[in-house]
Design a protein around this motif. Sequence first.
Motif, PDB file in Angstrom:
ATOM      1  N   UNK A 132       0.652  -1.312   0.124  1.00 30.54           N
ATOM      2  CA  UNK A 132      -0.081  -0.088  -0.021  1.00 30.54           C
ATOM      3  C   UNK A 132       0.922   1.265   0.199  1.00 30.54           C
ATOM      4  N   UNK A 133       1.914   1.240   0.509  1.00 28.43           N
ATOM      5  CA  UNK A 133       2.816   2.524   0.725  1.00 28.43           C
ATOM      6  C   UNK A 133       3.920   2.417  -0.323  1.00 28.43           C
ATOM      7  N   UNK A 134       3.890   1.504  -1.108  1.00 31.12           N
ATOM      8  CA  UNK A 134       5.096   1.484  -2.219  1.00 31.12           C
ATOM      9  C   UNK A 134       5.088   2.639  -3.093  1.00 31.12           C
ATOM     10  N   UNK A 135       3.710   3.111  -3.628  1.00 24.36           N
ATOM     11  CA  UNK A 135       4.083   4.328  -4.359  1.00 24.36           C
ATOM     12  C   UNK A 135       4.248   5.713  -3.748  1.00 24.36           C
ATOM     13  N   UNK A 136       3.833   5.849  -2.522  1.00 26.28           N
ATOM     14  CA  UNK A 136       4.609   6.897  -1.833  1.00 26.28           C
ATOM     15  C   UNK A 136       5.717   6.907  -0.735  1.00 26.28           C
ATOM     16  N   UNK A 137       6.670   5.801  -0.886  1.00 25.07           N
ATOM     17  CA  UNK A 137       7.330   5.694  -0.049  1.00 25.07           C
ATOM     18  C   UNK A 137       8.720   4.921  -0.751  1.00 25.07           C
ATOM     19  N   UNK A 138       9.816   5.432  -0.325  1.00 24.88           N
ATOM     20  CA  UNK A 138      11.261   4.813  -0.846  1.00 24.88           C
ATOM     21  C   UNK A 138      11.742   3.824  -0.046  1.00 24.88           C
ATOM     22  N   UNK A 139      11.175   3.420   1.106  1.00 23.91           N
ATOM     23  CA  UNK A 139      11.711   2.255   1.987  1.00 23.91           C
ATOM     24  C   UNK A 139      12.639   2.906   2.947  1.00 23.91           C
ATOM     25  N   UNK A 140      12.802   4.064   2.995  1.00 25.33           N
ATOM     26  CA  UNK A 140      13.763   4.780   3.952  1.00 25.33           C
ATOM     27  C   UNK A 140      13.426   4.462   5.152  1.00 25.33           C
ATOM     28  N   UNK A 141      14.494   3.958   6.050  1.00 25.08           N
ATOM     29  CA  UNK A 141      14.322   3.781   7.433  1.00 25.08           C
ATOM     30  C   UNK A 141      14.388   4.958   8.267  1.00 25.08           C
ATOM     31  N   UNK A 142      13.493   5.147   9.333  1.00 25.97           N
ATOM     32  CA  UNK A 142      13.475   6.101  10.279  1.00 25.97           C
ATOM     33  C   UNK A 142      13.873   5.704  11.585  1.00 25.97           C
ATOM     34  N   UNK A 143      14.601   6.407  12.417  1.00 24.43           N
ATOM     35  CA  UNK A 143      15.162   6.354  13.600  1.00 24.43           C
ATOM     36  C   UNK A 143      14.488   6.352  14.736  1.00 24.43           C
ATOM     37  N   UNK A 144      14.580   5.464  15.701  1.00 21.22           N
ATOM     38  CA  UNK A 144      13.595   5.703  16.807  1.00 21.22           C
ATOM     39  C   UNK A 144      14.562   5.445  18.125  1.00 21.22           C
ATOM     40  N   UNK A 145      15.531   5.862  18.046  1.00 19.11           N
ATOM     41  CA  UNK A 145      16.586   5.875  19.123  1.00 19.11           C
ATOM     42  C   UNK A 145      16.925   4.363  19.433  1.00 19.11           C
ATOM     43  N   UNK A 146      16.777   3.992  20.661  1.00 26.16           N
ATOM     44  CA  UNK A 146      17.296   2.860  21.314  1.00 26.16           C
ATOM     45  C   UNK A 146      16.382   1.863  20.460  1.00 26.16           C
ATOM     46  N   UNK A 147      15.319   2.057  20.311  1.00 25.73           N
ATOM     47  CA  UNK A 147      14.134   0.981  19.764  1.00 25.73           C
ATOM     48  C   UNK A 147      14.660   0.712  18.298  1.00 25.73           C
ATOM     49  N   UNK A 148      15.521   1.372  17.459  1.00 20.76           N
ATOM     50  CA  UNK A 148      15.769   0.583  16.354  1.00 20.76           C
ATOM     51  C   UNK A 148      15.546   1.673  15.046  1.00 20.76           C
ATOM     52  N   UNK A 149      15.546   1.106  13.921  1.00 16.13           N
ATOM     53  CA  UNK A 149      15.175   1.957  12.730  1.00 16.13           C
ATOM     54  C   UNK A 149      14.169   1.135  11.860  1.00 16.13           C
ATOM     55  N   UNK A 150      13.115   1.796  11.455  1.00 15.25           N
ATOM     56  CA  UNK A 150      11.965   1.162  10.905  1.00 15.25           C
ATOM     57  C   UNK A 150      11.351   1.928   9.479  1.00 15.25           C
ATOM     58  N   UNK A 151      10.890   1.197   8.711  1.00 14.89           N
ATOM     59  CA  UNK A 151      10.371   1.748   7.445  1.00 14.89           C
ATOM     60  C   UNK A 151       8.896   2.001   7.725  1.00 14.89           C
ATOM     61  N   UNK A 152       8.347   3.027   7.015  1.00 15.50           N
ATOM     62  CA  UNK A 152       7.015   3.485   6.885  1.00 15.50           C
ATOM     63  C   UNK A 152       6.036   2.335   7.139  1.00 15.50           C
ATOM     64  N   UNK A 153       6.308   1.348   6.255  1.00 12.66           N
ATOM     65  CA  UNK A 153       5.427   0.360   6.032  1.00 12.66           C
ATOM     66  C   UNK A 153       5.555  -0.615   7.649  1.00 12.66           C
ATOM     67  N   UNK A 154       6.607  -0.889   8.041  1.00 11.28           N
ATOM     68  CA  UNK A 154       6.734  -1.506   9.463  1.00 11.28           C
ATOM     69  C   UNK A 154       5.991  -0.687  10.446  1.00 11.28           C
ATOM     70  N   UNK A 155       6.252   0.566  10.512  1.00 13.62           N
ATOM     71  CA  UNK A 155       5.226   1.297  11.465  1.00 13.62           C
ATOM     72  C   UNK A 155       4.052   1.314  11.510  1.00 13.62           C
TER      73      UNK A 155
END
Length: 268
Positions: A132-155
């Motif tokens: 669903x998010x493939x057309x509007x996301x490039x798969x870049x991971x966002x950092x959440x500090x000690x919790x790790x880095x996650x893509x928008x689809x994972x969030x």
Amino acid sequence: MPSDVEWQGSDLTIYSLMDSSRISTFCISILLIVYGSFRSLNMENEQKERDKEKEKEREKNPLDPSPLGNSNEQNVQTIDSTQAMFLPVGASVSLLIMFFFFDSMQTVFATCTALIATVAFAFLLLPMCQYLVRPCSDGTKMSFGCCGRFTSAEIISFALSFCLVCVWVMTGHWLLMDALGMGLCVAFIAFVRLPSLKVSTLLLTGLLIYDVFWVFFSSYIFNANVMVKVATRPADNPVGAMARRLHLGGIMKEAPKLSLPGKLVFPR
């Protein structure tokens, strides 16, 4: 010629075999196994692609000290012969703990089940969210500090799973419990590996003995069918328990008891 009673008996046998609940259970089980296997294979293929990209980068920059490694080994649990033999023993110990101490630890069991079910169902929803998010996301991971880095689809998948678990806790609906149980099954199939036929045989033989003993012979030792009692005992709702402790009235105080989705996988 067969009598009417024999005809009626054969009709009942055919009807019981063609019961819609049995057919749907069988079909759902097969679909979960197939889907979990495809998810597991897809995880391995994605890891191989990442390893190839790292190897190409390493060839371009031979002074790069970062090791190749295989991060997939850290995420996947491969069961060896010793673990396969002791897994039914551990399951038996956990079953006895739930049998003897369920009343005093049911809030802990329900809370842990909700947390595990949230992560497992997020894993189940992840491919849909990625599509669903493939057309509007490039798969870049966002950092959440000690919790790790996650893509928008994972969030998004985690947020949807969290909302679903919250609705299940508030309503205790059986359909949501089954959905969470499906997520647990798929996650177990995807993240657990049986490396050989020997390990598979040891594990399945041990689980067969475990199942037969606790279902058919536990009543002779504990004066109760341990498996049935644990599997059918509902847990107090953590929200209701918290409301009673905080002396909060209203709907929250009448929160329904929960049938834990983990019982769809363990111990039955």
